[in-house]
Design an enzyme around this catalytic site. Structure first.
Site, PDB file in Angstrom:
ATOM      1  N   ASP A  13       1.128  -1.174   0.079  1.00 24.34           N
ATOM      2  CA  ASP A  13       0.065   0.050  -0.041  1.00 24.34           C
ATOM      3  C   ASP A  13       0.822   1.162  -0.141  1.00 24.34           C
ATOM      4  OD1 ASP A  13      -1.908   2.041   0.412  1.00 24.34           O
ATOM      5  OD2 ASP A  13      -3.061   0.998   1.853  1.00 24.34           O
ATOM      6  N   SER A  28      -0.016  12.600 -15.281  1.00 28.02           N
ATOM      7  CA  SER A  28      -1.127  13.004 -16.190  1.00 28.02           C
ATOM      8  C   SER A  28      -1.273  14.074 -17.025  1.00 28.02           C
ATOM      9  CB  SER A  28      -2.564  12.858 -15.249  1.00 28.02           C
ATOM     10  OG  SER A  28      -3.729  13.528 -15.937  1.00 28.02           O
ATOM     11  N   TYR A  44      -6.447  16.139  -7.590  1.00 28.63           N
ATOM     12  CA  TYR A  44      -5.817  15.185  -8.429  1.00 28.63           C
ATOM     13  C   TYR A  44      -5.018  15.955  -9.315  1.00 28.63           C
ATOM     14  CZ  TYR A  44      -5.230  11.703 -12.194  1.00 28.63           C
ATOM     15  OH  TYR A  44      -4.818  10.856 -12.958  1.00 28.63           O
ATOM     16  N   SER A  94      -1.950  17.114  -7.636  1.00 34.40           N
ATOM     17  CA  SER A  94      -0.951  15.715  -7.301  1.00 34.40           C
ATOM     18  C   SER A  94      -0.170  15.609  -8.485  1.00 34.40           C
ATOM     19  CB  SER A  94      -1.722  14.725  -6.679  1.00 34.40           C
ATOM     20  OG  SER A  94      -2.511  14.091  -7.922  1.00 34.40           O
ATOM     21  N   LYS A  95      -0.818  15.556  -9.561  1.00 31.52           N
ATOM     22  CA  LYS A  95       0.020  15.066 -11.056  1.00 31.52           C
ATOM     23  C   LYS A  95       0.948  16.315 -11.508  1.00 31.52           C
ATOM     24  CE  LYS A  95      -1.675  11.022 -11.315  1.00 31.52           C
ATOM     25  NZ  LYS A  95      -0.906   9.827 -11.256  1.00 31.52           N
TER      26      LYS A  95
END
Length: 266
Positions: free
Chosen positions: A63, A141, A154, A157-158
């Site tokens: 994890d 991404s 998101y 974070s990318k």
């Protein structure tokens, strides 16, 4: 890469989507694959499939939200196969919702998984990659470069993944280790079916335009090729490149397009 049958590839997030396709692609090229994710049963199924096709696969559940688990996974990998030649830091997820509604817990979970987990994956892999002149693949991404309504966490974070890749490309100069940051557009995955707590909802629909979504297998082929060729930054899917180009040169047009597109629910 020569002597591929002796090379070891570690893939996080290997239980589904791009990670699963990456495992199949590397194994098909003759590399030993180490499969990590939370869901052991899916990893075991994939390992059996690879073995049935004549490849070698090792299952090490991990994890990325747990630093000690990442460290232990690397220790088990080295104990079993003695080396690491490639790490594909692919594990990640999306936290959805407007900035107005996202909580501190939402932001923390998103950044811990997609940023801290990715960085620690690289941290513990690096001593072994330096011994083999290895390769790092960071899965980012196109969202790193675009407006991301209801996906701000998101996208942030990318964007951080992109920055980590740029930093690594300088830090690793002279070590023989390369870092390739991979920025896909729409690729088939479970991301839209996971809620903000990591619970899978199979009934959820994917809001992304179906005609633009690449199969994971197609994405894996170009990603592996980019890593093997030691490219630094690789944006792919035709629509992904188009979106990034529009954002750079015609940001108003890109904002209009995105404002009219479907938005993911939290």
């Amino acid at each position: 890469m020569k002597n591929s049958k002796e090379n070891v590839v570690w893939i996080t997030g290997a239980s589904s989507g791009i990670g699963k396709a990456l495992a199949r692609e590397w194994a098909g090229l003759g590399y030993k694959v180490v499969l990590s994710a939370r869901r052991r049963d899916l990893l075991e199924e994939l390992a059996a499939e690879i073995a049935a096709s004549g490849g070698e696969a090792l299952v090490i559940p991990c994890d990325i939200l747990d630093e000690s688990g990442i460290e232990m996974a690397v220790e088990q990998l080295i104990l079993a196969w003695g080396r690491m030649d490639v790490v594909m830091a692919n594990a990640g997820f999306g936290v959805f919702g407007s900035i107005e509604n996202l909580t501190a817990k939402d932001w923390s979970r998103q950044l811990q998984g997609n940023v801290t987990g990715l960085a620690l994956t690289v941290k513990y892999a690096l001593p072994h990659l330096k011994k083999t002149g290895g390769r790092i693949g960071l899965v980012g991404s196109v969202g790193a470069f675009l407006p991301n309504p209801n996906l701000s966490a998101y996208g942030a974070s990318k964007a951080a993944v992109h920055s980590i890749g740029l930093s690594l490309q300088v830090e690793l100069m002279g070590t023989g280790v390369s870092c390739t940051t991979l920025h896909p557009g729409f690729v088939a995955s479970e991301i839209a079916r996971m809620d903000n707590d990591g619970v899978w909802h199979p009934e959820r629909t994917d809001p992304r335009p179906a005609n633009l979504i690449w199969p994971a297998e197609k994405a894996a082929k170009v990603m592996v090729r980019a890593v093997i060729r030691r490219k630094r930054n690789y944006v792919f899917t035709a629509h992904g490149r188009l979106f990034v180009g529009l954002q750079r040169w015609l940001p108003g047009v890109m904002r209009t397009i995105i404002s009219k597109s479907p938005k993911p629910d939290s």
